[in-house]
Design a protein around this motif. Structure first.
Motif, PDB file in Angstrom:
ATOM      1  N   THR A  38      27.028  26.031  45.651  1.00  0.00           N
ATOM      2  CA  THR A  38      27.714  24.954  46.362  1.00  0.00           C
ATOM      3  C   THR A  38      29.217  25.058  46.176  1.00  0.00           C
ATOM      4  OG1 THR A  38      25.797  23.520  46.014  1.00  0.00           O
ATOM      5  CG2 THR A  38      27.870  22.439  46.615  1.00  0.00           C
ATOM      6  N   ILE A  39      29.634  25.442  44.966  1.00  0.00           N
ATOM      7  CA  ILE A  39      31.060  25.599  44.682  1.00  0.00           C
ATOM      8  C   ILE A  39      31.331  27.040  44.244  1.00  0.00           C
ATOM      9  CG2 ILE A  39      31.400  23.167  44.071  1.00  0.00           C
ATOM     10  CD1 ILE A  39      31.423  24.028  41.108  1.00  0.00           C
ATOM     11  N   VAL A  40      32.579  27.439  44.365  1.00  0.00           N
ATOM     12  CA  VAL A  40      33.029  28.769  43.947  1.00  0.00           C
ATOM     13  C   VAL A  40      32.938  28.855  42.424  1.00  0.00           C
ATOM     14  CG1 VAL A  40      35.042  30.299  43.942  1.00  0.00           C
ATOM     15  CG2 VAL A  40      34.570  28.889  45.937  1.00  0.00           C
ATOM     16  N   SER A  41      32.766  30.040  41.890  1.00  0.00           N
ATOM     17  CA  SER A  41      32.683  30.195  40.437  1.00  0.00           C
ATOM     18  C   SER A  41      33.998  29.747  39.790  1.00  0.00           C
ATOM     19  CB  SER A  41      32.390  31.648  40.055  1.00  0.00           C
ATOM     20  OG  SER A  41      33.540  32.448  40.243  1.00  0.00           O
ATOM     21  N   PHE A  42      33.887  29.252  38.582  1.00  0.00           N
ATOM     22  CA  PHE A  42      35.061  28.787  37.852  1.00  0.00           C
ATOM     23  C   PHE A  42      36.027  29.943  37.582  1.00  0.00           C
ATOM     24  CE2 PHE A  42      31.527  25.969  36.453  1.00  0.00           C
ATOM     25  CZ  PHE A  42      31.892  24.884  37.243  1.00  0.00           C
ATOM     26  N   GLU A  43      35.492  31.147  37.401  1.00  0.00           N
ATOM     27  CA  GLU A  43      36.332  32.308  37.172  1.00  0.00           C
ATOM     28  C   GLU A  43      37.232  32.573  38.384  1.00  0.00           C
ATOM     29  OE1 GLU A  43      32.997  32.249  36.680  1.00  0.00           O
ATOM     30  OE2 GLU A  43      32.895  32.382  34.502  1.00  0.00           O
ATOM     31  N   LYS A  44      36.662  32.469  39.590  1.00  0.00           N
ATOM     32  CA  LYS A  44      37.444  32.684  40.809  1.00  0.00           C
ATOM     33  C   LYS A  44      38.472  31.570  41.010  1.00  0.00           C
ATOM     34  CE  LYS A  44      34.146  35.449  43.380  1.00  0.00           C
ATOM     35  NZ  LYS A  44      33.285  35.537  44.564  1.00  0.00           N
ATOM     36  N   LEU A  45      38.082  30.339  40.723  1.00  0.00           N
ATOM     37  CA  LEU A  45      39.020  29.224  40.868  1.00  0.00           C
ATOM     38  C   LEU A  45      40.177  29.372  39.883  1.00  0.00           C
ATOM     39  CD1 LEU A  45      36.417  26.355  41.272  1.00  0.00           C
ATOM     40  CD2 LEU A  45      37.954  27.218  43.049  1.00  0.00           C
ATOM     41  N   ASN A  46      39.867  29.751  38.652  1.00  0.00           N
ATOM     42  CA  ASN A  46      40.919  29.962  37.650  1.00  0.00           C
ATOM     43  C   ASN A  46      41.827  31.125  38.051  1.00  0.00           C
ATOM     44  OD1 ASN A  46      40.070  27.835  36.040  1.00  0.00           O
ATOM     45  ND2 ASN A  46      38.824  29.132  34.718  1.00  0.00           N
ATOM     46  N   ALA A  47      41.231  32.191  38.579  1.00  0.00           N
ATOM     47  CA  ALA A  47      42.032  33.346  39.005  1.00  0.00           C
ATOM     48  C   ALA A  47      42.974  32.961  40.145  1.00  0.00           C
ATOM     49  CB  ALA A  47      41.111  34.494  39.433  1.00  0.00           C
ATOM     50  N   THR A  48      42.516  32.129  41.056  1.00  0.00           N
ATOM     51  CA  THR A  48      43.372  31.660  42.152  1.00  0.00           C
ATOM     52  C   THR A  48      44.548  30.870  41.598  1.00  0.00           C
ATOM     53  OG1 THR A  48      41.515  31.587  43.692  1.00  0.00           O
ATOM     54  CG2 THR A  48      43.436  30.240  44.242  1.00  0.00           C
ATOM     55  N   ALA A  49      44.277  29.984  40.640  1.00  0.00           N
ATOM     56  CA  ALA A  49      45.344  29.180  40.039  1.00  0.00           C
ATOM     57  C   ALA A  49      46.344  30.067  39.302  1.00  0.00           C
ATOM     58  CB  ALA A  49      44.747  28.144  39.092  1.00  0.00           C
ATOM     59  N   LEU A  50      45.838  31.023  38.535  1.00  0.00           N
ATOM     60  CA  LEU A  50      46.720  31.912  37.770  1.00  0.00           C
ATOM     61  C   LEU A  50      47.538  32.829  38.677  1.00  0.00           C
ATOM     62  CD1 LEU A  50      44.324  32.777  34.819  1.00  0.00           C
ATOM     63  CD2 LEU A  50      46.446  31.431  34.694  1.00  0.00           C
ATOM     64  N   ALA A  51      46.996  33.188  39.845  1.00  0.00           N
ATOM     65  CA  ALA A  51      47.740  34.025  40.782  1.00  0.00           C
ATOM     66  C   ALA A  51      48.963  33.293  41.326  1.00  0.00           C
ATOM     67  CB  ALA A  51      46.828  34.457  41.935  1.00  0.00           C
ATOM     68  N   ARG A  52      48.899  31.976  41.380  1.00  0.00           N
ATOM     69  CA  ARG A  52      50.039  31.185  41.852  1.00  0.00           C
ATOM     70  C   ARG A  52      51.158  31.140  40.816  1.00  0.00           C
ATOM     71  NH1 ARG A  52      48.872  28.093  46.787  1.00  0.00           N
ATOM     72  NH2 ARG A  52      50.863  27.103  46.314  1.00  0.00           N
ATOM     73  N   HIS A  53      50.797  31.331  39.540  1.00  0.00           N
ATOM     74  CA  HIS A  53      51.762  31.251  38.445  1.00  0.00           C
ATOM     75  C   HIS A  53      51.488  32.388  37.452  1.00  0.00           C
ATOM     76  CE1 HIS A  53      53.192  27.367  39.859  1.00  0.00           C
ATOM     77  NE2 HIS A  53      51.931  27.088  40.111  1.00  0.00           N
TER      78      HIS A  53
END
Length: 102
Positions: A38-53
């Motif tokens: 239902t939701i994206v993996s936490f690893e992918k969400l964290n990687a997206t956030a870290l890519a911004r900063h």
């Protein structure tokens, strides 16, 4: 009597609206949603956030349901010590908000 009824109704609507706005999801429910796809993996969400900063570290994360949408909140600290708050759509992974904490 009509004024009292109107006040009670307004208070009830306000209370209901505030309760429906956001709901923190516990770890078990969050994992169930992830495992069900239902939701994206936490690893992918964290990687997206870290890519911004780049170079930032993750402080705290939280999954909420807001108005029927799953929102993943991430707090980051960049190498210069600035704190950032990001909100991501947990279903699509799209960044919804990215602002520096003041």
């Amino acid at each position: 009597m009509n004024t009292l009824t109107a006040l009670f109704t307004a208070a009830l609507v306000g209370l209901t609206a505030s309760l429906a706005q956001a709901r923190d999801l516990g770890p078990d429910e969050a994992l169930r949603l992830r495992d069900a796809g239902t939701i994206v993996s936490f690893e992918k969400l964290n990687a997206t956030a870290l890519a911004r900063h780049p170079g930032a570290t993750i402080g705290e994360t939280e999954l909420e349901e807001e108005y029927g949408k799953y929102i993943y909140q991430v707090e980051l600290r960049d190498p210069q010590g600035a704190e950032w708050n990001l909100e991501l759509d947990a279903v699509s992974g799209q960044v919804l908000k990215d602002h520096q904490d003041t």
